[in-house]
Design an enzyme around this catalytic site. Sequence first.
Site, PDB file in Angstrom:
ATOM      1  N   TYR A 153       1.062  -1.115  -0.127  1.00 30.18           N
ATOM      2  CA  TYR A 153      -0.190   0.043   0.352  1.00 30.18           C
ATOM      3  C   TYR A 153       0.863   1.298  -0.341  1.00 30.18           C
ATOM      4  O   TYR A 153       0.673   1.909  -0.967  1.00 30.18           O
ATOM      5  CB  TYR A 153      -1.062  -0.292   0.999  1.00 30.18           C
ATOM      6  CG  TYR A 153      -1.697   1.064   1.592  1.00 30.18           C
ATOM      7  CD1 TYR A 153      -2.403   1.401   0.293  1.00 30.18           C
ATOM      8  CD2 TYR A 153      -1.457   2.538   1.925  1.00 30.18           C
ATOM      9  CE1 TYR A 153      -3.733   2.285   0.623  1.00 30.18           C
ATOM     10  CE2 TYR A 153      -2.195   2.890   2.553  1.00 30.18           C
ATOM     11  CZ  TYR A 153      -3.378   3.740   1.622  1.00 30.18           C
ATOM     12  OH  TYR A 153      -4.401   4.278   1.679  1.00 30.18           O
ATOM     13  N   LYS A 157       0.878   4.226  -2.940  1.00 31.09           N
ATOM     14  CA  LYS A 157       0.176   5.765  -2.805  1.00 31.09           C
ATOM     15  C   LYS A 157       1.923   6.424  -2.789  1.00 31.09           C
ATOM     16  O   LYS A 157       1.762   7.055  -3.945  1.00 31.09           O
ATOM     17  CB  LYS A 157       0.447   5.974  -1.149  1.00 31.09           C
ATOM     18  CG  LYS A 157      -0.909   5.158  -1.169  1.00 31.09           C
ATOM     19  CD  LYS A 157      -2.679   5.979  -2.279  1.00 31.09           C
ATOM     20  CE  LYS A 157      -3.979   5.301  -1.831  1.00 31.09           C
ATOM     21  NZ  LYS A 157      -4.858   6.033  -2.433  1.00 31.09           N
TER      22      LYS A 157
HETATM   23  N1  LIG Z   1      -9.503   6.134   5.151  1.00 32.75           N
HETATM   24  C1  LIG Z   1      -7.995   6.683   5.356  1.00 32.75           C
HETATM   25  O1  LIG Z   1      -7.796   7.147   6.314  1.00 32.75           O
HETATM   26  C2  LIG Z   1      -7.081   7.296   4.087  1.00 32.75           C
HETATM   27  C3  LIG Z   1      -6.074   7.718   4.501  1.00 32.75           C
HETATM   28  C4  LIG Z   1      -5.649   8.224   3.326  1.00 32.75           C
HETATM   29  C5  LIG Z   1      -5.482   7.831   1.745  1.00 32.75           C
HETATM   30  N2  LIG Z   1      -6.519   6.956   1.864  1.00 32.75           N
HETATM   31  C6  LIG Z   1      -7.571   7.086   0.853  1.00 32.75           C
HETATM   32  O2  LIG Z   1      -8.654   7.441  -0.041  1.00 32.75           O
HETATM   33  C7  LIG Z   1      -8.922   6.862  -0.789  1.00 32.75           C
HETATM   34  C8  LIG Z   1     -10.888   6.858  -0.082  1.00 32.75           C
HETATM   35  O3  LIG Z   1     -10.835   5.716   0.445  1.00 32.75           O
HETATM   36  P1  LIG Z   1     -12.042   5.409   1.833  1.00 32.75           P
HETATM   37  O4  LIG Z   1     -11.245   5.498   3.352  1.00 32.75           O
HETATM   38  O5  LIG Z   1     -12.767   5.949   1.426  1.00 32.75           O
HETATM   39  O6  LIG Z   1     -12.445   4.255   1.872  1.00 32.75           O
HETATM   40  P2  LIG Z   1     -13.585   3.060   1.604  1.00 32.75           P
HETATM   41  O7  LIG Z   1     -14.598   3.236   1.913  1.00 32.75           O
HETATM   42  O8  LIG Z   1     -13.220   1.610   1.683  1.00 32.75           O
HETATM   43  O9  LIG Z   1     -13.668   3.235   0.137  1.00 32.75           O
HETATM   44  C9  LIG Z   1     -12.983   3.265  -1.211  1.00 32.75           C
HETATM   45  C10 LIG Z   1     -13.833   3.418  -2.250  1.00 32.75           C
HETATM   46  O10 LIG Z   1     -12.843   2.671  -3.450  1.00 32.75           O
HETATM   47  C11 LIG Z   1     -13.310   1.860  -4.517  1.00 32.75           C
HETATM   48  N3  LIG Z   1     -13.225   0.957  -5.039  1.00 32.75           N
HETATM   49  C12 LIG Z   1     -11.827   0.101  -4.744  1.00 32.75           C
HETATM   50  N4  LIG Z   1     -11.629  -0.497  -5.811  1.00 32.75           N
HETATM   51  C13 LIG Z   1     -12.217   0.220  -6.772  1.00 32.75           C
HETATM   52  C14 LIG Z   1     -12.212  -0.020  -7.913  1.00 32.75           C
HETATM   53  N5  LIG Z   1     -11.356  -1.236  -8.707  1.00 32.75           N
HETATM   54  N6  LIG Z   1     -13.218   0.382  -8.988  1.00 32.75           N
HETATM   55  C15 LIG Z   1     -14.146   0.708  -8.181  1.00 32.75           C
HETATM   56  N7  LIG Z   1     -13.927   1.861  -7.433  1.00 32.75           N
HETATM   57  C16 LIG Z   1     -13.052   1.003  -6.285  1.00 32.75           C
HETATM   58  C17 LIG Z   1     -14.604   1.565  -3.530  1.00 32.75           C
HETATM   59  O11 LIG Z   1     -15.565   1.006  -3.955  1.00 32.75           O
HETATM   60  P3  LIG Z   1     -16.210  -0.624  -3.892  1.00 32.75           P
HETATM   61  O12 LIG Z   1     -17.347  -1.086  -2.684  1.00 32.75           O
HETATM   62  O13 LIG Z   1     -16.781  -0.830  -4.725  1.00 32.75           O
HETATM   63  O14 LIG Z   1     -15.292  -1.708  -3.382  1.00 32.75           O
HETATM   64  C18 LIG Z   1     -15.214   2.544  -2.525  1.00 32.75           C
HETATM   65  O15 LIG Z   1     -16.433   3.667  -2.985  1.00 32.75           O
HETATM   66  C19 LIG Z   1      -8.427   5.828  -1.057  1.00 32.75           C
HETATM   67  O16 LIG Z   1      -7.517   6.011  -2.332  1.00 32.75           O
HETATM   68  C20 LIG Z   1      -7.285   4.820   0.068  1.00 32.75           C
HETATM   69  O17 LIG Z   1      -6.271   5.282   0.085  1.00 32.75           O
HETATM   70  C21 LIG Z   1      -7.668   6.617   2.490  1.00 32.75           C
END
Ligand SMILES: NC(=O)c1ccc[n+]([C@@H]2O[C@H](COP(=O)([O-])OP(=O)(O)OC[C@H]3O[C@@H](n4cnc5c(N)ncnc54)[C@H](OP(=O)(O)O)[C@@H]3O)[C@@H](O)[C@H]2O)c1
Length: 285
Positions: A153, A157
């Site tokens: 991961y 990133k």
């Molecule tokens: N939460 C944190 O603490 C955090 C911190 C730093 C960065 N981020 C980044 O923020 C972004 C959003 O994550 P989140 O925290 O909101 O997590 P999340 O609630 O797990 O949401 C992730 C989203 O990405 C979608 N996704 C994954 N693979 C996909 C694909 N092949 N095609 C289309 N959609 C896909 C998922 O859809 P499905 O439901 O269809 O799987 C879901 O809608 C990510 O890039 C993550 O790395 C998060």
Amino acid sequence: MSTAPTEPSRQPTVLITGCSSGIGQALCRAFDAAGYRVLAGARREEDLTRLAASGWTPIRLDVNDDSAIDAAVDSLRTQLTGLDVLINNAGYGAMGPVLDFERDRLRAQFETNVLAPVALTRACLPLLSARQGCVINIGSVAGLLTSPFAGAYCASKAALHRLTEAMRMELDPLGIDVILVRPGAVASSFGQRALSEFHARLQPDSPWQPWQEAIDRRAISSERLKPTPADRLARQLVAAVARRRRPRLIRAGQGGVAVALAARWLPGALRERLLIRYFGLHKRN
Ligand SMILES: NC(=O)c1ccc[n+]([C@@H]2O[C@H](COP(=O)([O-])OP(=O)(O)OC[C@H]3O[C@@H](n4cnc5c(N)ncnc54)[C@H](OP(=O)(O)O)[C@@H]3O)[C@@H](O)[C@H]2O)c1
């Protein structure tokens, strides 16, 4: 007769990937509240139905599927004369020791977190150019500081951060801004999904079996840090896009500043010793 699309009003448009949950859904709410037409990407039927019920335009989009990207962008080109904002948000965390990753699992992490944002931005380029729009890539502080059991991961990133920097310079002459968002912990489904993905891929003969509890802890680390509400991060992005001079980097999320400072100022050897101690990775005698 011209078949060029016409838009009744000049309402700004945003295309957001990964809107089924978490940050993506919060971004839909925030851009909607700011008056944008929201094009909300998701890959499952029930999510698309839910997004439509919220008043957003559902876009069927598995970001790893080139034909889905082409179909989505072709359809947008018949409806829109341009795109103001593209947010590459879809992503996930593949957790576990690097050497427990088979090639396919490692590739899948890079497909979603690294290759997909480039592929989608490339496909949207004519629409973005037409508006001198803005691309926002959701990176992570994990791209600054590598921790054990999150190597795949963190590397994905870090790679996205570097590609974003190159795109920023290369898109400048086209009048398109590129913003990197570097969140710390944000409330979403991220941790629980990372945990399930890891458990589904557990290697029974892994030399790292004794550290399974530590790996679980790493997978849900964003939940253990009093994560920032996703809506707060989303409003921050809306405000950044509205600025006359847009920022190149947005820092957000709980613990993000501390991680960035540790990555920058702690000597590598000390940093690794601290992480080895934290994860109980001492040498066996
Ligand atoms: N939460 C944190 O603490 C955090 C911190 C730093 C960065 N981020 C980044 O923020 C972004 C959003 O994550 P989140 O925290 O909101 O997590 P999340 O609630 O797990 O949401 C992730 C989203 O990405 C979608 N996704 C994954 N693979 C996909 C694909 N092949 N095609 C289309 N959609 C896909 C998922 O859809 P499905 O439901 O269809 O799987 C879901 O809608 C990510 O890039 C993550 O790395 C998060």
